[in-house]
Design an enzyme around this catalytic site. Structure first.
Site, PDB file in Angstrom:
ATOM      1  N   ASP A 248       0.902  -1.154   0.075  1.00  0.00           N
ATOM      2  CA  ASP A 248      -0.050  -0.101  -0.150  1.00  0.00           C
ATOM      3  C   ASP A 248       0.953   1.205  -0.120  1.00  0.00           C
ATOM      4  O   ASP A 248       1.390   1.427   0.994  1.00  0.00           O
ATOM      5  CB  ASP A 248      -0.871  -0.047   1.181  1.00  0.00           C
ATOM      6  CG  ASP A 248      -1.793   1.219   1.372  1.00  0.00           C
ATOM      7  OD1 ASP A 248      -1.805   2.176   0.254  1.00  0.00           O
ATOM      8  OD2 ASP A 248      -2.778   1.175   2.100  1.00  0.00           O
ATOM      9  N   HIS A 249       0.975   2.008  -1.259  1.00  0.00           N
ATOM     10  CA  HIS A 249       1.699   3.310  -1.256  1.00  0.00           C
ATOM     11  C   HIS A 249       1.679   3.893  -0.465  1.00  0.00           C
ATOM     12  O   HIS A 249       2.549   4.843   0.063  1.00  0.00           O
ATOM     13  CB  HIS A 249       1.745   3.723  -2.573  1.00  0.00           C
ATOM     14  CG  HIS A 249       0.539   4.338  -2.906  1.00  0.00           C
ATOM     15  ND1 HIS A 249      -0.636   3.415  -3.623  1.00  0.00           N
ATOM     16  CD2 HIS A 249      -0.120   5.529  -2.517  1.00  0.00           C
ATOM     17  CE1 HIS A 249      -1.551   4.267  -3.577  1.00  0.00           C
ATOM     18  NE2 HIS A 249      -1.388   5.596  -3.144  1.00  0.00           N
ATOM     19  N   HIS A 311      -5.771   3.264   3.968  1.00  0.00           N
ATOM     20  CA  HIS A 311      -5.299   4.342   4.390  1.00  0.00           C
ATOM     21  C   HIS A 311      -5.758   5.024   5.896  1.00  0.00           C
ATOM     22  O   HIS A 311      -4.819   5.122   6.596  1.00  0.00           O
ATOM     23  CB  HIS A 311      -5.223   5.468   3.228  1.00  0.00           C
ATOM     24  CG  HIS A 311      -4.846   4.980   2.039  1.00  0.00           C
ATOM     25  ND1 HIS A 311      -3.877   4.076   1.582  1.00  0.00           N
ATOM     26  CD2 HIS A 311      -5.162   5.610   0.739  1.00  0.00           C
ATOM     27  CE1 HIS A 311      -3.645   3.947   0.296  1.00  0.00           C
ATOM     28  NE2 HIS A 311      -4.507   4.925  -0.271  1.00  0.00           N
TER      29      HIS A 311
END
Length: 330
Positions: A248-249, A311
């Site tokens: 997950d960037h 996120h």
């Protein structure tokens, strides 16, 4: 980021670390900066040394364990091909290609690395370069180096479902592989709706013949728990676990990574960051722009699946979790 099986010459887990530099290309004074922090680069090199990314030369110089106390080298003699699937998309132009440029610029990649973009759109390298340029923050003194980066880039247009197109992609990759060894790394900058077809075609047509293969899968992993489990079982049927990276960037953002330090290494916040002194926590997610070509993606998955269950929950965990007792090396 979940990084499994960090082996071989290509620093696969450096992608997310380099996005630190991408996410923080604005200095405190508000001016644009495209140079990676020297301390950050030194930390990445130290991390590479810890993970054991050494060339044959280093092994010879450092003994059986391959440790050379003077410097760290990559397998420069071995071709590494980084394939960006979804190269024409929003994630690729805003995050992936700028990150690859930063890694290239800072010497954190094997010198013999080639980049291949693959997508349905019929583009050439010049168009792809222009699409990515606003997000790369290239200084005037770096223009030649930036041009050198694009000289080792290639682009192939094709479908995500047609086996024949992936056979043609494999032929293109084979032409770039010189010598007796060559490694391939595939980055899926794609919506989950095509993960099944793309990974099946990679497994059938595009596995490395002379080295290792790695597949990087970007979030979201399906629409819900059931589809996520189906995806996991599908990937397990095609690849070994050490060939898969799930990332997950967002976890590469410096402020996200600094939450641990902000909480536990700060003598002001440390004693007061608890339920006795904090009545509520509000996490806001704001973007100063619209969907910008991502309408189809959001229509299918929605903003909640895109940012909330990964996120924002990650932020919540870092804000609310208990202090870790020890430190485990992964």
């Amino acid at each position: 980021m979940t990084a499994i099986g960090s082996r071989g010459g290509f620093p696969s887990r450096m992608i997310e670390n380099a996005e630190n530099m991408s996410a923080n290309s604005k200095t405190a004074a508000g001016s644009s900066s495209s140079s990676g922090s020297p301390s950050c680069i030194a930390l990445i090199r130290q991390s590479l040394e810890h993970m054991g990314h050494f060339s044959a030369g280093s092994v010879a110089a450092g003994g059986a364990n391959g440790l050379d106390s003077n410097h760290v080298e990559f397998e420069d003699a071995v071709p590494h091909i980084f394939v960006v699937l979804g190269a024409s998309g929003d994630l690729a132009k805003k995050k992936i290609y700028p990150t690859l440029w930063y890694l290239f610029r800072d010497g954190l990649l094997p010198k013999n690395t080639t980049f291949v973009g693959y997508a349905r759109s019929k583009l050439d390298i010049e168009t792809l370069k222009n699409n990515c340029k606003p997000y790369m923050n290239v200084k005037d003194t770096q223009k030649k180096e930036h041009d050198d980066f694009w000289k080792v880039n290639h682009y192939v247009a094709g479908s995500y479902t047609a086996r024949r197109d992936f056979e043609l992609l494999d032929q293109e990759l084979a032409c770039l592989e010189k010598g007796t060894r060559a490694n391939r790394l595939y980055y899926l900058a794609l919506p989950p709706s095509v993960f099944h077809d793309v990974t099946s075609n990679i497994s059938t047509c595009c596995m490395a013949k002379k080295g290792w293969t790695r597949v990087i899968v970007e979030k979201p992993f399906g629409r819900d728990l059931d589809s996520s489990n189906v995806l996991s079982k599908h990937l397990a049927s095609l690849f070994k676990e050490e060939e898969l990276y799930r990332i997950d960037h967002y976890l590469g953002k410096e402020m996200v990574q600094n939450l641990m330090t902000l909480r536990f290494a700060n003598r002001i916040f440390g004693p007061t960051w608890n339920r006795e002194n904090i009545s509520s926590v509000m996490i806001s997610f704001k973007e100063p722009f619209g969907t910008q070509g991502r309408g189809g993606y959001f229509d299918e998955f929605g903003i909640i699946r895109d940012v909330m269950q990964n996120h924002l929950l990650q932020i919540l965990c870092l804000v609310a979790m208990e202090k870790q007792i020890g430190r485990a090396h992964v």
